[in-house]
Design an enzyme around this catalytic site. Structure first.
Site, mmCIF file in Angstrom:
data_model
loop_
_atom_site.group_PDB
_atom_site.id
_atom_site.type_symbol
_atom_site.label_atom_id
_atom_site.label_comp_id
_atom_site.label_asym_id
_atom_site.label_seq_id
_atom_site.Cartn_x
_atom_site.Cartn_y
_atom_site.Cartn_z
ATOM 1 C CD GLU A 69 -2.713 -1.280 2.214
ATOM 2 O OE1 GLU A 69 -3.517 -2.413 2.450
ATOM 3 O OE2 GLU A 69 -2.869 -0.428 3.199
ATOM 4 C CD GLU A 79 -4.395 -7.777 1.881
ATOM 5 O OE1 GLU A 79 -3.356 -7.791 2.002
ATOM 6 O OE2 GLU A 79 -5.190 -7.200 2.387
HETATM 7 O O1 G3I Z 1 -3.045 -7.673 19.232
HETATM 8 C C1 G3I Z 1 -3.354 -6.760 19.548
HETATM 9 C C2 G3I Z 1 -4.080 -7.245 20.892
HETATM 10 O O2 G3I Z 1 -2.637 -7.332 21.860
HETATM 11 C C3 G3I Z 1 -4.872 -5.946 21.702
HETATM 12 O O3 G3I Z 1 -5.213 -6.114 22.675
HETATM 13 C C4 G3I Z 1 -5.940 -5.320 20.938
HETATM 14 C C5 G3I Z 1 -6.545 -4.315 20.952
HETATM 15 O O4 G3I Z 1 -5.958 -2.932 20.647
HETATM 16 O O5 G3I Z 1 -5.127 -5.149 19.175
HETATM 17 C C6 G3I Z 1 -4.657 -6.095 18.802
HETATM 18 O O6 G3I Z 1 -3.937 -6.008 17.662
HETATM 19 C C7 G3I Z 1 -5.064 -5.600 16.367
HETATM 20 C C8 G3I Z 1 -4.441 -6.786 15.543
HETATM 21 O O7 G3I Z 1 -5.571 -6.525 14.312
HETATM 22 C C9 G3I Z 1 -4.720 -8.321 15.856
HETATM 23 O O8 G3I Z 1 -6.050 -8.303 16.110
HETATM 24 C C10 G3I Z 1 -4.548 -4.341 15.847
HETATM 25 O O9 G3I Z 1 -5.225 -3.346 16.788
HETATM 26 C C11 G3I Z 1 -5.718 -4.508 14.514
HETATM 27 O O10 G3I Z 1 -5.265 -2.972 14.080
HETATM 28 C C12 G3I Z 1 -5.304 -5.336 13.625
HETATM 29 O O11 G3I Z 1 -6.159 -5.213 12.578
HETATM 30 C C13 G3I Z 1 -5.541 -5.622 11.445
HETATM 31 C C14 G3I Z 1 -5.485 -4.507 10.388
HETATM 32 O O12 G3I Z 1 -4.999 -5.182 8.954
HETATM 33 C C15 G3I Z 1 -4.584 -3.537 10.629
HETATM 34 O O13 G3I Z 1 -4.773 -2.409 9.882
HETATM 35 C C16 G3I Z 1 -6.602 -6.696 10.930
HETATM 36 O O14 G3I Z 1 -6.596 -7.950 11.734
HETATM 37 C C17 G3I Z 1 -5.760 -7.340 9.582
HETATM 38 O O15 G3I Z 1 -7.099 -8.276 8.854
HETATM 39 C C18 G3I Z 1 -5.970 -6.208 8.549
HETATM 40 O O16 G3I Z 1 -5.349 -6.543 7.337
HETATM 41 C C19 G3I Z 1 -5.163 -5.684 6.128
HETATM 42 C C20 G3I Z 1 -3.736 -6.173 5.492
HETATM 43 O O17 G3I Z 1 -2.981 -6.136 6.295
HETATM 44 C C21 G3I Z 1 -3.604 -5.314 4.523
HETATM 45 N N1 G3I Z 1 -4.724 -4.920 3.658
HETATM 46 C C22 G3I Z 1 -6.133 -4.617 4.388
HETATM 47 C C23 G3I Z 1 -6.310 -5.490 5.165
HETATM 48 C C24 G3I Z 1 -7.716 -5.191 6.104
HETATM 49 O O18 G3I Z 1 -7.646 -4.113 6.878
#
Ligand code: G3I
Length: 324
Positions: A133, A238
């Site tokens: 991205e 994805e």
């Molecule tokens: O692991 C922490 C946990 O310790 C904490 O308690 C919790 C609450 O804040 O957060 C957890 O981390 C989260 C992580 O997912 C694991 O669940 C992050 O906050 C959260 O931002 C993260 O979201 C991921 C997101 O990317 C971040 O932008 C999504 O799971 C994931 O599916 C998503 O994937 C992206 C690709 O990498 C790139 N393309 C788009 C796609 C969807 O947004």
């Protein structure tokens, strides 16, 4: 292949990679989750475990626990493993914000990160989303900490650093550029320039998050072909299919199945041999992770429902891989 063959069997039988994105917690704690992955997919991508934030709890520390668990699961089940992602503007380590680095320090940090992470999985990760991205939705180079410090050349350096420590195929990955449009035009120019500069890039990952919007499959096929004509491999990295909340068709499962079928047909038509869905089943979809999403999109975008039972989209994909 018969209709009661699994998706994995029909895909493997024709040399097609059908993948899912894994989170370590469900892999450890949910047998129906990992059994569905083992029985139905021949490719995987760690959803978050290989990103810089999760890997770097402190500046001089790496935590590979979750990443190793997912990659080892993939290898143990003879799967194709995609690494996601070495350089991204999102999910940076929490300590990063407070770090007052010089451009040189940031460049050294990024080089060491890529060498360490891609080097560690040299024999176990088959493909990397080296940069994710980097292009903003208006087609310009996205303003990121990496671009601020190194300009566009951070892409050149990231791919070169990765190629120094792994034989994996190296991809540029992005969203909203699945069909021929202004953003994919800009990415086409960006990747053409990288190739001009002999940057060791092997392919492009089209994320294919179809959230409310479902571009014409013909335009996606045309987009795939033009990148292939540049000598690049193209993968769908994805995929998920959701509808605008409040505007979903009554038979949305059938509509969803028809679109998965159309994208699979575009893959077979163009020789694109890899399609990864972003998640395993609806219950674990990222669309359920973010509080504001429910009022924006339907939250059942994948091939398996909350109970890991196959949906019409699963059968549409399996049939297409049998008959296509
Ligand atoms: O692991 C922490 C946990 O310790 C904490 O308690 C919790 C609450 O804040 O957060 C957890 O981390 C989260 C992580 O997912 C694991 O669940 C992050 O906050 C959260 O931002 C993260 O979201 C991921 C997101 O990317 C971040 O932008 C999504 O799971 C994931 O599916 C998503 O994937 C992206 C690709 O990498 C790139 N393309 C788009 C796609 C969807 O947004």
């Amino acid at each position: 292949m018969s209709n009661d063959s699994s998706l994995k069997e029909v895909a493997t039988d024709r040399g097609f990679r059908i993948g899912a994105t894994l989170n370590a917690q469900s892999l450890r704690n949910d047998p129906s989750y990992w059994k569905t992955v083992r029985n139905e997919f021949n490719a995987i991508t760690p959803e978050n475990a290989l990103k810089m934030g999760p890997l770097r709890p402190a500046r001089n520390t790496y935590d590979f626990t979750d990443a190793d668990a997912i990659v080892d699961f993939g290898r143990a089940n003879d799967m194709y493993v995609r690494g996601h992602t070495l350089v991204w503007h999102n999910q940076l380590p929490n300590w990063f914000q407070a770090w007052e680095y010089t451009d040189e320090q940031l460049e050294t940090f990024l080089r060491d990160h890529i060498h360490t992470v891609a080097g560690r999985y040299r024999a176990t990760v088959d493909a990397w989303d080296v940069v994710n991205e980097a292009v903003a939705d208006d087609g310009t180079l996205r303003e990121t900490v990496w671009a601020d410090a190194m300009g566009e050349k951070y892409l050149d350096r990231a791919f070169r650093w990765a190629s120094e420590v792994t034989d994996a195929t190296l991809y540029y990955n992005d969203y909203g550029a699945d069909a021929v449009n202004e953003k994919s035009d800009s990415i086409y120019t960006l990747l053409s320039n990288l190739l001009e500069r002999d940057v060791p890039i092997d392919g492009i990952g089209l994320q294919c998050h179809f959230l409310g919007d479902r571009p014409a499959p013909e335009s996606i096929a045309e987009n795939i072909r033009r990148f292939q004509e540049l000598g690049l491999d193209v993968q769908i990295t994805e995929m998920d299919v959701a509808f605008t909340a409040g505007d979903a068709p009554d038979d949305r499962c059938q509509e969803q199945a028809a679109y998965y079928r159309a994208i699979a047909e575009a893959c077979l038509e163009t020789g694109c041999d890899t399609l990864v869905q972003w998640g395993v089943n609806d219950a674990n979809s990222w669309l359920r992770q973010f509080k504001d999403f429910p009022e924006r999109y339907t939250d059942d975008p994948l091939l398996f429902d909350d109970n890991c039972d196959p949906k019409p989209a699963y059968h549409a994909l399996t049939d297409t891989l049998i008959d296509g």
